[in-house]
Enzyme design. Structure first.
Site, PDB file in Angstrom:
ATOM      1  N   ARG A   1       0.848  -1.207   0.000  1.00 46.38           N
ATOM      2  CA  ARG A   1       0.000   0.000   0.000  1.00 46.38           C
ATOM      3  C   ARG A   1       0.872   1.241   0.000  1.00 46.38           C
ATOM      4  NH1 ARG A   1      -2.326  -2.105   4.541  1.00 46.38           N
ATOM      5  NH2 ARG A   1      -1.489  -0.490   5.902  1.00 46.38           N
TER       6      ARG A   1
ATOM      7  N   HIS B   1       2.727 -11.058   9.400  1.00 45.96           N
ATOM      8  CA  HIS B   1       1.323 -11.498   9.367  1.00 45.96           C
ATOM      9  C   HIS B   1       1.112 -12.617   8.346  1.00 45.96           C
ATOM     10  CE1 HIS B   1       0.441  -8.235  12.037  1.00 45.96           C
ATOM     11  NE2 HIS B   1       0.740  -7.314  11.149  1.00 45.96           N
TER      12      HIS B   1
ATOM     13  N   ASP C   1       3.876  -7.145  18.175  1.00 51.29           N
ATOM     14  CA  ASP C   1       3.254  -6.148  17.312  1.00 51.29           C
ATOM     15  C   ASP C   1       2.708  -4.941  18.077  1.00 51.29           C
ATOM     16  OD1 ASP C   1       2.077  -4.863  15.175  1.00 51.29           O
ATOM     17  OD2 ASP C   1       0.866  -6.536  14.500  1.00 51.29           O
TER      18      ASP C   1
HETATM   19 ZN    ZN Z   1       3.039  -4.100  12.330  1.00 52.50          ZN
END
Ligand code: ZN
Length: 443
Positions: free
Chosen positions: A207, A268, A319
């Site tokens: 992105r 992820h 995270d």
């Molecule tokens: Zn992150």
């Protein structure tokens, strides 16, 4: 020369069983001897419980710690959470970031994490302009690591756009460099880092970094043999946007830009397509799963059995620091897969411990670290086994993973130095630091 010696009542040297009465010796922070020893020699430090290699946290955003317990949106999604995180990012300055990072890194150490990969994307002043010292925020993180003693890999993150053909807006201007070359030039200006801090690189996501810019970041990391990380397919919307704009999945876009290599870690990797898994496996790249954060953000479930079958090395990250507990992450990693598949035991207890130790160090490009073996850094965590939760359970890796928590971490050693004793950081009042820093961040 600094020598240290530790006697372990029990130690995890790999596998499902624990070894009894192990003596560890270190010189200048590196393990030089691992031997059986029923009688601790004089002068050595006795460690309680089970001793493991220090845990490695391959994905952290230290400042997100100030969001804990404050994300109150009702019908919330990942994207509404991001709005809360942006409100926090708008407010931070170098002093507050430093204080937050001291508290966060101390909390990580008290949970047994001795190495952290800090995915650092907050670079610039509130109006998006460079600070007089362009890396002042990155340096604040390094100084916080030095204060606490944690081993830090600062993954300086390239961020250029809000999305395909969309310039950064609002607080994203604090994240964004003018171009990938401007990113590289800024990172080159870092100067000397404190001991046990090193630099790596990150592509924030496909992105935020256009395909044409990815080779610049990948080339920077390759030239320095440094780790390279990227957020990959955390949300279905990210895949859809990538397919729409570039005709390819995020993993394929990163691979086309030369980013996917043994030094690469996909963060992820929740919504991978099967060819993405093959790409990562063939390249020898790692995947870092962040189970408690992914659960909190409603990201979805990683397809763990396919990653394991493909031989993709795994790591864990805390995270956004919803939870700071390696055992919690490991139980979620395997537990989420049980819920997804109706099958138990995709990762054995020993395999889970390897994810939290050697797997994380691999994702931080630290080669042999993460095992208790001669030549590895003397980074240790001693986990007590006298809790009520452990009462009656056997002395093996399975019970350790099933019933331990961060509260059982008693002693933590980094490079031969005790940094956590009796469960508390030896220099930082962690609770006070976090309370102060969080209040300052939101004041
Ligand atoms: Zn992150």
């Amino acid at each position: 020369v600094t020598a240290a010696a530790f006697h372990c009542r029990q130690a995890w040297l790999g596998g499902e069983t624990l070894e009894r009465d192990v003596l560890l010796r270190a010189v200048d922070g590196v393990l030089t001897e691992i031997s059986p020893s029923t009688v601790p020699p004089p002068g050595c430090r006795r460690l309680p419980g089970v001793v493991l290699p220090g845990f490695a946290n391959a994905h952290s955003h230290a400042f997100h710690r100030a969001l804990r317990g404050r994300d109150r949106a009702g019908a919330a999604t990942f994207w509404s959470w991001r709005t809360s995180m942006y409100r926090l990012a708008e407010r931070l300055d170098p002093d507050v970031l430093h204080e937050l990072a001291v508290g966060t890194f101390a909390e990580l150490l008290e949970a047994g994490f001795t190495a952290v990969g800090e995915f650092h994307y907050l670079h610039h002043d509130r109006d998006g302009s460079r600070y007089a010292e362009p890396n002042v925020l990155g340096r604040a993180l390094c100084e916080a690591a030095a204060t606490t003693g944690v081993r830090l890999t600062l993954l300086d993150t390239c961020y250029l756009a809000a999305g395909p053909d969309a310039p950064p807006e609002g607080v994203q201007r604090r994240f964004a460099d003018a171009s990938a070359d401007a990113w590289a030039e800024r990172v080159e200006g870092f100067g000397p880092l404190p001991a046990r801090c090193s630099l790596g690189a990150a592509v924030h996501s496909v992105r935020a970094v256009p395909p044409a810019a990815i080779p610049v970041v990948a080339g920077w990391a390759a030239a320095r043999d440094a780790p390279l990380h990227a957020h990959v397919s955390e949300q279905p919307a990210e895949n859809e946007a990538s397919l729409g704009a570039f005709g390819a999945t995020p993993t394929a876009v990163l691979a086309a830009g030369g980013a996917v290599s043994p030094r690469f870690t996909a963060i992820h990797a929740t919504h991978l397509a099967p060819p993405d898994r093959e790409l990562l496996a063939a390249a020898g790249s790692s995947v870092c799963v962040c189970p408690t954060t992914e659960r909190d953000l409603a990201d979805g479930l990683v397809v763990l059995d396919q990653l394991v079958a493909a031989g993709v090395p795994l790591a864990i990250g805390t995270d956004a620091h919803v939870s700071v507990d390696a055992f919690d992450e490991l139980r979620c990693l395997e537990g989420h897969e049980r819920l997804r598949t109706g099958r138990r035991g995709t990762l054995s207890p020993a395999a889970l411990l390897e994810v939290a130790t050697a797997g994380g160090r691999r994702a931080l490009a630290e080669g042999a670290a993460g095992w208790l073996e001669v030549g590895a850094p003397c980074d240790l965590v001693a986990v007590a086994t006298d809790s009520v939760a452990r009462a009656g359970s056997p002395d093996d890796a399975a019970a350790l993973v099933a019933a331990s928590s961060a509260r059982d971490v008693r002693v933590v050693v980094v490079a031969g130095e005790v940094v956590v004793d009796d469960g508390r950081h030896v220099r930082v009042d962690t609770r006070a630091a976090l309370a102060r820093a969080t209040a300052a961040a939101w004041s």
